[in-house]
Motif scaffolding. Sequence first.
Motif, short mmCIF file in Angstrom:
data_model
loop_
_atom_site.label_atom_id
_atom_site.label_comp_id
_atom_site.label_asym_id
_atom_site.label_seq_id
_atom_site.Cartn_x
_atom_site.Cartn_y
_atom_site.Cartn_z
N LEU A 165 0.84 -1.20 0.00
CA LEU A 165 0.00 0.00 0.00
C LEU A 165 0.88 1.24 0.00
CD1 LEU A 165 -0.08 1.44 3.08
CD2 LEU A 165 -1.42 -0.59 3.58
N MET A 166 0.24 2.38 -0.27
CA MET A 166 0.94 3.66 -0.30
C MET A 166 0.13 4.67 0.49
SD MET A 166 2.57 5.55 -3.62
CE MET A 166 1.11 5.23 -4.61
N ARG A 167 0.81 5.45 1.32
CA ARG A 167 0.19 6.52 2.07
C ARG A 167 0.90 7.83 1.75
NH1 ARG A 167 -4.51 4.17 3.68
NH2 ARG A 167 -4.17 2.37 5.03
N SER A 168 0.20 8.95 1.93
CA SER A 168 0.83 10.24 1.67
C SER A 168 0.25 11.28 2.62
CB SER A 168 0.60 10.68 0.22
OG SER A 168 -0.78 10.89 -0.03
N VAL A 173 5.58 10.82 0.71
CA VAL A 173 4.93 9.61 0.25
C VAL A 173 5.61 8.43 0.94
CG1 VAL A 173 4.22 8.27 -1.76
CG2 VAL A 173 4.62 10.71 -1.99
N PHE A 174 4.80 7.49 1.40
CA PHE A 174 5.30 6.36 2.17
C PHE A 174 4.79 5.09 1.53
CE2 PHE A 174 4.50 10.11 4.62
CZ PHE A 174 5.69 10.33 5.30
N PHE A 175 5.69 4.25 1.12
CA PHE A 175 5.37 3.09 0.29
C PHE A 175 5.68 1.83 1.09
CE2 PHE A 175 6.20 0.10 -3.19
CZ PHE A 175 5.15 0.38 -4.04
N LEU A 176 4.63 1.11 1.50
CA LEU A 176 4.81 -0.07 2.33
C LEU A 176 4.99 -1.31 1.46
CD1 LEU A 176 4.80 -1.30 5.19
CD2 LEU A 176 2.32 -1.62 4.92
N MET A 177 6.06 -2.04 1.78
CA MET A 177 6.36 -3.30 1.12
C MET A 177 6.51 -4.39 2.17
SD MET A 177 9.01 -1.80 -1.68
CE MET A 177 9.62 -0.65 -0.47
N LYS A 178 6.63 -5.60 1.75
CA LYS A 178 6.73 -6.72 2.68
C LYS A 178 7.94 -6.58 3.60
CE LYS A 178 6.85 -11.77 2.82
NZ LYS A 178 6.86 -13.02 2.01
N GLU A 179 9.01 -6.00 3.07
CA GLU A 179 10.26 -5.91 3.83
C GLU A 179 10.38 -4.64 4.65
OE1 GLU A 179 10.12 -5.93 0.54
OE2 GLU A 179 10.54 -8.01 -0.04
N ASP A 185 10.05 12.35 -0.28
CA ASP A 185 9.52 13.63 0.18
C ASP A 185 8.33 14.04 -0.68
OD1 ASP A 185 10.50 14.80 -2.17
OD2 ASP A 185 12.22 15.73 -1.19
N ALA A 186 7.76 15.20 -0.40
CA ALA A 186 6.55 15.63 -1.09
C ALA A 186 6.77 15.87 -2.57
CB ALA A 186 5.99 16.89 -0.43
N MET A 187 8.03 16.04 -2.98
CA MET A 187 8.35 16.24 -4.40
C MET A 187 8.66 14.92 -5.11
SD MET A 187 7.95 19.44 -4.65
CE MET A 187 8.61 19.72 -6.29
N GLY A 188 8.76 13.83 -4.34
CA GLY A 188 9.07 12.54 -4.93
C GLY A 188 10.53 12.15 -4.85
N ASN A 189 11.34 12.94 -4.11
CA ASN A 189 12.76 12.62 -3.97
C ASN A 189 12.94 11.50 -2.95
OD1 ASN A 189 13.72 14.80 -5.71
ND2 ASN A 189 13.03 16.17 -4.07
N TRP A 190 13.86 10.62 -3.26
CA TRP A 190 14.12 9.44 -2.43
C TRP A 190 14.68 9.86 -1.06
CZ3 TRP A 190 13.11 4.69 -1.44
CH2 TRP A 190 14.02 3.84 -0.81
N MET A 191 14.07 9.32 0.03
CA MET A 191 14.49 9.66 1.39
C MET A 191 15.08 8.48 2.15
SD MET A 191 13.86 12.89 1.89
CE MET A 191 13.72 13.08 3.67
N GLY A 192 14.90 7.28 1.63
CA GLY A 192 15.49 6.13 2.30
C GLY A 192 14.49 5.03 2.58
N PHE A 193 15.00 3.95 3.17
CA PHE A 193 14.22 2.75 3.42
C PHE A 193 14.34 2.36 4.89
CE2 PHE A 193 13.75 -1.91 3.57
CZ PHE A 193 12.51 -2.05 2.97
N ILE A 194 13.19 2.01 5.51
CA ILE A 194 13.16 1.59 6.90
C ILE A 194 12.79 0.11 6.94
CG2 ILE A 194 12.12 1.95 9.17
CD1 ILE A 194 11.34 4.76 8.18
N PRO A 195 13.72 -0.78 7.29
CA PRO A 195 13.38 -2.20 7.36
C PRO A 195 12.38 -2.46 8.48
CG PRO A 195 15.77 -1.85 7.34
CD PRO A 195 15.14 -0.52 7.58
N ALA A 196 11.32 -3.18 8.18
CA ALA A 196 10.31 -3.57 9.17
C ALA A 196 9.41 -4.61 8.52
CB ALA A 196 9.50 -2.35 9.63
N SER A 197 9.55 -5.84 8.92
CA SER A 197 8.83 -6.93 8.25
C SER A 197 7.46 -7.16 8.87
CB SER A 197 9.66 -8.22 8.33
OG SER A 197 9.87 -8.59 9.68
#
Length: 261
Positions: A165-168, A173-179, A185-197
Motif C-alpha cells: 500500500l501507499m500513504r501520503s 509519500v510512504f510506500f509499504l512493502m513486505k520488507e 519527500d513531497a516532491m518525490g525525492n528518495w528519502m530512504g528505506f526503513i526495514p520492518a517486516s
Amino acid sequence: MRRLLEAILILLLPLSVTAQEKLFDVRETLFDLEADHLGNLYLLHADQLIKTDQEGNEIARFSRPDLGMPEIINVYDPMRVLLHYPEFNQVVVLDNRLNLRFPPVDLFSLGFVDVPCVALADENFLWLYDQVKDQLVKLDMRRMQIVFRTPPLTQLLERETEPMLMRSNVRGVFFLMKEGLARFDAMGNWMGFIPASDIDDLHIVDDAWTFSRKGQITRANGYTAQGMSVNSTMEFIHWTTDGQRVYLSDGKSIAVTPLLR
C-alpha cells in the motif's frame, strides 16, 4: 533520523494502553474503515461509501457500481476523498459531501495497465505505483499529464519490491512493502528505506506512525522514539486512526480507543 525510525519500528517499546469505547453497530457488511482528522468516519459496504459522524449518523453516501469494487480509501484531506477501483483501473476523487470533483480517471487510457497502489498528492495531483515500470509516478489529474517519475524502485532499494500500500501527507509519500517502508519527500525525492517486516497496514498522521502487525496495533513518534501498544478486547478486522484516536471494527460494530500523547 533513519536509525531512530528503524529502532521505533523494530523494537516497539510499549508505553500505555487506554480504554476502549463502543461507538455504534454496523448494519451491513463492512469492507473497509477510514477516519479523517475532523472525526468523521468513512464506511465501505461493497460498492457503497458512507460518511458518518461519531454516532453513526449518515452525512453523505457515494456509489458507482459500474466501476466495480473500490479497494483503497484515502481521506487525509476530507475535501478530497480518494477511491481506487483496481478491477477497472479507475480513480475517483470526491469532495466533503462525497460528490465527484471531476470525472473518474481512467488509468488504462493513460497507459497504466497495473497500478496496485495510489495516494493523493497536493492540489489535483495523484501518486501511483506503475508496477510494469516499477516507478512511483505523479499525475496531474486536471491535465491528465505525468509530471514526475522516480527511478525504478528496485534500483533505489537494491532489492526486488513487493508493493502492499501507499500513504501520503504533506510531508511525503510512504510506500509499504513486505520488507519495510520506502520514503519519498513531497516532491518525490528518495528519502530512504526503513526495514520492518510483517506490517500489514499503516497510517501516517503528521510525524506519528500507526501500524498493525500480527493483530497488534502500535503507534510510534519519530521525534520522541517512543512506541505505544494499543491493545484491544475486540478481535478487529478493520482499523484506522485520525491521529488522536484508533477506530476498530470486528465487522459488526465500531469502537474507539483514544491515543495518549
